[in-house]
Scaffold this active site. Structure first.
Site, PDB file in Angstrom:
ATOM      1  N   SER A   1      73.514  26.834  63.726  1.00 16.73           N
ATOM      2  CA  SER A   1      73.517  25.541  63.677  1.00 16.73           C
ATOM      3  C   SER A   1      73.842  24.786  62.545  1.00 16.73           C
ATOM      4  O   SER A   1      74.557  23.781  62.432  1.00 16.73           O
ATOM      5  CB  SER A   1      72.428  24.874  64.430  1.00 16.73           C
TER       6      SER A   1
ATOM      7  N   ASP B   1      76.993  29.354  54.356  1.00 21.57           N
ATOM      8  CA  ASP B   1      76.100  29.813  55.566  1.00 21.57           C
ATOM      9  C   ASP B   1      74.778  29.525  55.298  1.00 21.57           C
ATOM     10  O   ASP B   1      74.255  29.042  54.418  1.00 21.57           O
ATOM     11  CB  ASP B   1      75.960  31.412  55.859  1.00 21.57           C
ATOM     12  N   GLY B   2      73.933  29.214  56.461  1.00 17.14           N
ATOM     13  CA  GLY B   2      72.625  29.163  56.499  1.00 17.14           C
ATOM     14  C   GLY B   2      71.674  30.173  56.361  1.00 17.14           C
ATOM     15  O   GLY B   2      72.299  31.550  55.903  1.00 17.14           O
TER      16      GLY B   2
ATOM     17  N   GLU C   1      78.224  38.398  58.457  1.00 17.92           N
ATOM     18  CA  GLU C   1      77.608  37.463  57.503  1.00 17.92           C
ATOM     19  C   GLU C   1      77.699  38.267  56.185  1.00 17.92           C
ATOM     20  O   GLU C   1      78.036  37.608  54.971  1.00 17.92           O
ATOM     21  CB  GLU C   1      76.264  36.945  57.897  1.00 17.92           C
TER      22      GLU C   1
ATOM     23  N   LYS D   1      63.101  25.933  55.679  1.00 20.37           N
ATOM     24  CA  LYS D   1      63.325  27.297  55.294  1.00 20.37           C
ATOM     25  C   LYS D   1      62.905  27.726  54.008  1.00 20.37           C
ATOM     26  O   LYS D   1      63.053  29.067  53.899  1.00 20.37           O
ATOM     27  CB  LYS D   1      64.862  27.591  55.545  1.00 20.37           C
TER      28      LYS D   1
HETATM   29  C1  5RP Z   1      72.380  33.767  62.021  1.00 25.16           C
HETATM   30  C2  5RP Z   1      72.035  33.351  60.691  1.00 25.16           C
HETATM   31  C3  5RP Z   1      71.884  32.184  60.538  1.00 25.16           C
HETATM   32  O1  5RP Z   1      72.548  31.594  59.167  1.00 25.16           O
HETATM   33  C4  5RP Z   1      70.256  31.581  60.541  1.00 25.16           C
HETATM   34  O2  5RP Z   1      69.760  32.027  61.798  1.00 25.16           O
HETATM   35  C5  5RP Z   1      69.904  30.120  60.453  1.00 25.16           C
HETATM   36  O3  5RP Z   1      70.226  29.465  61.748  1.00 25.16           O
HETATM   37  P1  5RP Z   1      70.523  27.771  61.891  1.00 25.16           P
HETATM   38  O4  5RP Z   1      71.288  27.352  60.933  1.00 25.16           O
HETATM   39  O5  5RP Z   1      70.728  27.499  63.235  1.00 25.16           O
HETATM   40  O6  5RP Z   1      69.000  27.311  61.628  1.00 25.16           O
HETATM   41  O7  5RP Z   1      71.804  34.111  60.021  1.00 25.16           O
HETATM   42  O8  5RP Z   1      72.731  35.103  62.096  1.00 25.16           O
END
Ligand code: 5RP
Length: 221
Positions: free
Chosen positions: A34, A85-86, A107, A125
């Protein structure tokens, strides 16, 4: 501020950070989830300033194309300038747990290919030590039992993510209760289990920069 708004703030901060680095030959690596979706939506505004994106999942590739961003295969990219990326957890040393969305292998491949890895998170996080979030491990299906027993031997409690298949045709074991005192060592140890494709610890390929959005703004880690 709601978590969704914080994710958008982190994504906008990432766009501001990478925009001066974009050029006609630049390839941008794009994550999954997300928060990465917020970044994709922000990135669309500058799509004329870079060559193409490399995606870490089919879902993100579809969203990028939907926004009119060209997506190329990683093997066609001479280099990847930056990967955004998150994460599911971030420790003070910028080691990450990732894979909540099940895209951890691609990833990690795109992160390893990029000159710089920028991680974008809301401040929920941040953790002092990784391990509260169950560690995702991508496993070749026929090795599920073998790998699960090895993970129990490491002190974990693996749980098969039901009804989920990765983009690579594999399954995910979410491992609860691991003691992650030494993320690089555990990352290596789990990768050495036969049948493991990849695990969600990003320590060898930790983030170079983490942009953390909180109610008082976005700070760098
Ligand atoms: C997907 C991931 C995402 O980066 C992680 O789950 C974080 O997700 P979000 O931004 O929805 O909190 O590793 O495989």
């Amino acid at each position: 501020m709601a978590q969704a708004a914080l994710k958008r703030s982190a994504a906008e901060a990432a766009l501001a950070y990478i925009e001066p680095r974009l050029g006609p030959k630049t390839v941008v690596g794009v994550g999954t989830g997300s928060t990465a979706d917020c970044f994709i939506d922000a990135l669309a505004a500058v799509k004329h300033k870079f060559d193409a994106a490399v995606s870490s999942s089919e879902a993100s590739a579809e969203r990028l194309r939907g926004q009119g961003v060209a997506v190329i295969d990683l093997n066609a990219a001479p280099s990847v300038a930056v990967y955004v990326d998150g994460a599911d957890e971030v420790d003070p040393g910028r080691c990450l747990t990732k894979g909540g969305g099940g895209a951890l292998t691609r990833e990690k491949i795109v992160a390893a290919s990029a000159d710089e890895f920028v991680c974008i998170v809301d401040d929920s996080k941040l953790v002092a030590r990784l391990g509260s979030f169950p560690l995702p491990v991508e496993v070749v299906p026929m090795a599920r039992g073998l790998v699960a027993r090895a993970l129990v031997g490491l002190g974990g409690e693996p749980e098969w993510r039901q009804g989920f298949t990765t983009d690579n045709g594999n399954l995910i074991l979410d491992v609860h209760g691991l003691d992650i005192a030494d993320p690089p060592a555990l990352e290596r140890e789990i990768n050495n289990i036969v049948g493991v494709v990849c695990n969600g610890l990003f320590a060898a390929n930790r983030a170079d920069l983490v942009l953390v959005a909180g109610t008082d703004g976005v700070r760098q880690l």
